[in-house]
Design a protein around this motif. Structure first.
Motif, PDB file in Angstrom:
ATOM      1  N   PHE A  24      11.714  31.108  29.696  1.00  0.00           N
ATOM      2  CA  PHE A  24      10.824  30.954  30.857  1.00  0.00           C
ATOM      3  C   PHE A  24      11.503  30.035  31.866  1.00  0.00           C
ATOM      4  O   PHE A  24      12.468  29.345  31.536  1.00  0.00           O
ATOM      5  CB  PHE A  24       9.469  30.357  30.432  1.00  0.00           C
ATOM      6  N   PRO A  29       6.000  24.640  30.443  1.00  0.00           N
ATOM      7  CA  PRO A  29       5.718  24.034  29.131  1.00  0.00           C
ATOM      8  C   PRO A  29       6.785  24.288  28.071  1.00  0.00           C
ATOM      9  O   PRO A  29       7.137  23.384  27.327  1.00  0.00           O
ATOM     10  CB  PRO A  29       4.379  24.655  28.737  1.00  0.00           C
ATOM     11  N   THR A  30       7.336  25.496  28.037  1.00  0.00           N
ATOM     12  CA  THR A  30       8.358  25.770  27.016  1.00  0.00           C
ATOM     13  C   THR A  30       9.600  24.944  27.302  1.00  0.00           C
ATOM     14  O   THR A  30      10.212  24.372  26.405  1.00  0.00           O
ATOM     15  CB  THR A  30       8.708  27.273  26.996  1.00  0.00           C
ATOM     16  N   HIS A  80       7.937  30.557  21.914  1.00  0.00           N
ATOM     17  CA  HIS A  80       6.625  30.252  21.362  1.00  0.00           C
ATOM     18  C   HIS A  80       5.984  31.513  20.771  1.00  0.00           C
ATOM     19  O   HIS A  80       6.698  32.449  20.380  1.00  0.00           O
ATOM     20  CB  HIS A  80       5.740  29.608  22.439  1.00  0.00           C
ATOM     21  N   ALA A 144       2.533  34.277  33.056  1.00  0.00           N
ATOM     22  CA  ALA A 144       4.005  34.314  33.067  1.00  0.00           C
ATOM     23  C   ALA A 144       4.503  35.636  32.491  1.00  0.00           C
ATOM     24  O   ALA A 144       5.554  35.687  31.853  1.00  0.00           O
ATOM     25  CB  ALA A 144       4.566  33.137  32.282  1.00  0.00           C
ATOM     26  N   SER A 148       3.717  36.267  27.566  1.00  0.00           N
ATOM     27  CA  SER A 148       3.590  34.808  27.727  1.00  0.00           C
ATOM     28  C   SER A 148       2.284  34.340  27.087  1.00  0.00           C
ATOM     29  O   SER A 148       1.361  35.132  26.841  1.00  0.00           O
ATOM     30  CB  SER A 148       3.588  34.469  29.218  1.00  0.00           C
ATOM     31  N   ALA A 149       2.212  33.044  26.848  1.00  0.00           N
ATOM     32  CA  ALA A 149       0.988  32.476  26.269  1.00  0.00           C
ATOM     33  C   ALA A 149      -0.154  32.558  27.274  1.00  0.00           C
ATOM     34  O   ALA A 149      -1.312  32.823  26.913  1.00  0.00           O
ATOM     35  CB  ALA A 149       1.241  31.027  25.861  1.00  0.00           C
ATOM     36  N   SER A 150       0.187  32.368  28.543  1.00  0.00           N
ATOM     37  CA  SER A 150      -0.846  32.440  29.601  1.00  0.00           C
ATOM     38  C   SER A 150      -1.382  33.865  29.718  1.00  0.00           C
ATOM     39  O   SER A 150      -2.561  34.076  29.998  1.00  0.00           O
ATOM     40  CB  SER A 150      -0.259  31.980  30.934  1.00  0.00           C
ATOM     41  N   GLY A 172       7.336  31.898  34.837  1.00  0.00           N
ATOM     42  CA  GLY A 172       6.934  30.811  33.954  1.00  0.00           C
ATOM     43  C   GLY A 172       5.719  30.136  34.565  1.00  0.00           C
ATOM     44  O   GLY A 172       5.422  30.325  35.758  1.00  0.00           O
ATOM     45  N   THR A 173       5.031  29.311  33.780  1.00  0.00           N
ATOM     46  CA  THR A 173       3.853  28.657  34.369  1.00  0.00           C
ATOM     47  C   THR A 173       4.253  27.379  35.096  1.00  0.00           C
ATOM     48  O   THR A 173       3.400  26.710  35.672  1.00  0.00           O
ATOM     49  CB  THR A 173       2.792  28.374  33.290  1.00  0.00           C
ATOM     50  N   GLN A 191      -0.702  25.694  28.951  1.00  0.00           N
ATOM     51  CA  GLN A 191      -0.564  24.721  27.879  1.00  0.00           C
ATOM     52  C   GLN A 191      -0.669  23.278  28.357  1.00  0.00           C
ATOM     53  O   GLN A 191      -0.238  22.965  29.470  1.00  0.00           O
ATOM     54  CB  GLN A 191       0.775  24.953  27.167  1.00  0.00           C
TER      55      GLN A 191
HETATM   56  C1  MLT Z   1       6.339  28.626  30.257  1.00  0.00           C
HETATM   57  O1  MLT Z   1       7.096  27.892  29.633  1.00  0.00           O
HETATM   58  O2  MLT Z   1       6.470  28.929  31.450  1.00  0.00           O
HETATM   59  C2  MLT Z   1       5.152  29.168  29.534  1.00  0.00           C
HETATM   60  O3  MLT Z   1       5.406  29.218  28.162  1.00  0.00           O
HETATM   61  C3  MLT Z   1       4.762  30.485  30.064  1.00  0.00           C
HETATM   62  C4  MLT Z   1       3.691  31.054  29.182  1.00  0.00           C
HETATM   63  O4  MLT Z   1       4.031  31.366  28.025  1.00  0.00           O
HETATM   64  O5  MLT Z   1       2.546  31.123  29.636  1.00  0.00           O
END
Ligand code: MLT
Length: 312
Positions: A24, A29-30, A80, A144, A148-150, A172-173, A191
């Motif tokens: 990302f 966050p990562t 992640h 993202a 992505s986690a978002s 990425g976020t 996150q």
């Molecule tokens: C990031 O690092 O930008 C985040 O992990 C993006 C996401 O996974 O939402």
């Protein structure tokens, strides 16, 4: 191990700079987790570990890059939960998320927060839900990218409220947060490693955390479970990997350095400030990550299929 013309020297590893790929954009966050861990692992290994941000396609561009890298210990990968959701989301993935990587270990589980731009017209989650449903055609949700986690949190959120929203994808976020701060996008699920400081400085609004219990770092923020989404829970676990075929002595050296980093007081304090903590040592072993990744791939596949989320 003999690798074509080159032999991988495991006994004196590492003899040069190591690259840690983050899938990302920088500043997210990562990236935050990676740079903290890389700094501490580098000290232990007496070699610099540089972070390389390879964004795009919800983390799968970076994963593909690492899957094709030389298994010599000089390319490692921090990703992640997206490592486990990509197989169900992407029908043409150029790598196998489980077998093309050598697990080094789990790193940390990071909670998520539902956050909105500062002047979003809702004082609590109930009002946010009403506003989002009444304005579903114009409200914008940042993520993202698929994987992505978002994105995952957003997918679960939209399924839970029975409303599809316009999503705005970023690499990425980190970049998504810039637009949230600027008011160019309405809200996102991101996150705590990325949202804690912006929440505490009042630059964005928070409506809930995605954990079972409230966070010590934000005790007055309700869980989404108590705020109106019963059972809503997402924790973003992070794992460290090397390419398949990386010799065991090198994996052992990387695993040892990871375990040291997870006990590093600086890492623990910074994680605590950002709403998270290192996984306990027993959970940080390579085989635990291998089994956990497999169980997560199996767990998310039916949920993702049911939500109808995928990319060709
Ligand atoms: C990031 O690092 O930008 C985040 O992990 C993006 C996401 O996974 O939402």
């Amino acid at each position: 191990a003999m690798l074509g013309a080159t032999t991988v020297h495991a006994e004196d590893y590492p003899t040069k700079t190591i690259t840690m790929v983050v899938p990302f954009a920088a500043g997210g966050p990562t990236d935050t987790v990676a740079r903290l861990v890389a700094q501490s692992m580098g000290t232990k290994l007496k070699q610099q570990i540089i972070v390389e941000n390879v964004g795009g396609a919800g983390g799968t561009i970076g994963a593909a890059r690492v899957a094709k890298s030389a298994p010599d210990g000089y390319t490692i990968f921090l990703h992640h939960i997206g490592q486990s959701t990509a197989p169900a989301l992407y029908r043409k993935l150029s790598y196998n998320a489980l077998t093309d990587f050598e697990p080094v270990g789990l790193v940390t589980d990071v909670p998520m927060t539902l956050v909105a731009r500062k002047d979003f017209p809702a004082k609590d989650f109930k009002e946010l839900l009403a506003y989002v449903k009444a304005n579903k055609a114009k409200v914008t949700y940042a993520n993202a990218g698929l994987g992505s986690a978002s994105h995952l949190c957003g997918m679960l959120f939209m399924t839970a409220i029975g409303t599809d929203l316009t999503t705005v994808p970023y690499k990425g976020t980190g970049p998504a947060m810039n637009d949230l701060l600027g008011g160019q996008v309405d809200f996102m699920c991101d996150q705590t490693t990325n949202t804690t400081s912006q929440i505490k400085s009042g630059k964005i609004k928070v409506y809930g955390v995605t954990t079972k219990t409230r966070l010590p770092s934000m005790p007055d923020v309700p869980t989404l479970n108590e705020a109106g989404l019963p059972g809503f829970e997402v924790a973003v676990w992070h794992g460290l990997y090397a390419p398949k075929g990386t010799p065991k002595p090198i994996i052992d050296a990387l695993s040892g350095a990871l375990l040291t980093a997870l006990k590093d007081p600086t890492v623990k304090q910074r994680f605590a400030d950002l709403g998270t903590e290192p996984v306990p040592e027993a959970r940080a072993k390579p085989e635990v990550l291998r089994a956990f990744l497999k169980s997560e791939i199996d767990r998310w596949a039916p949920i993702i299929q049911k939500a109808g989320a995928y990319a060709d």
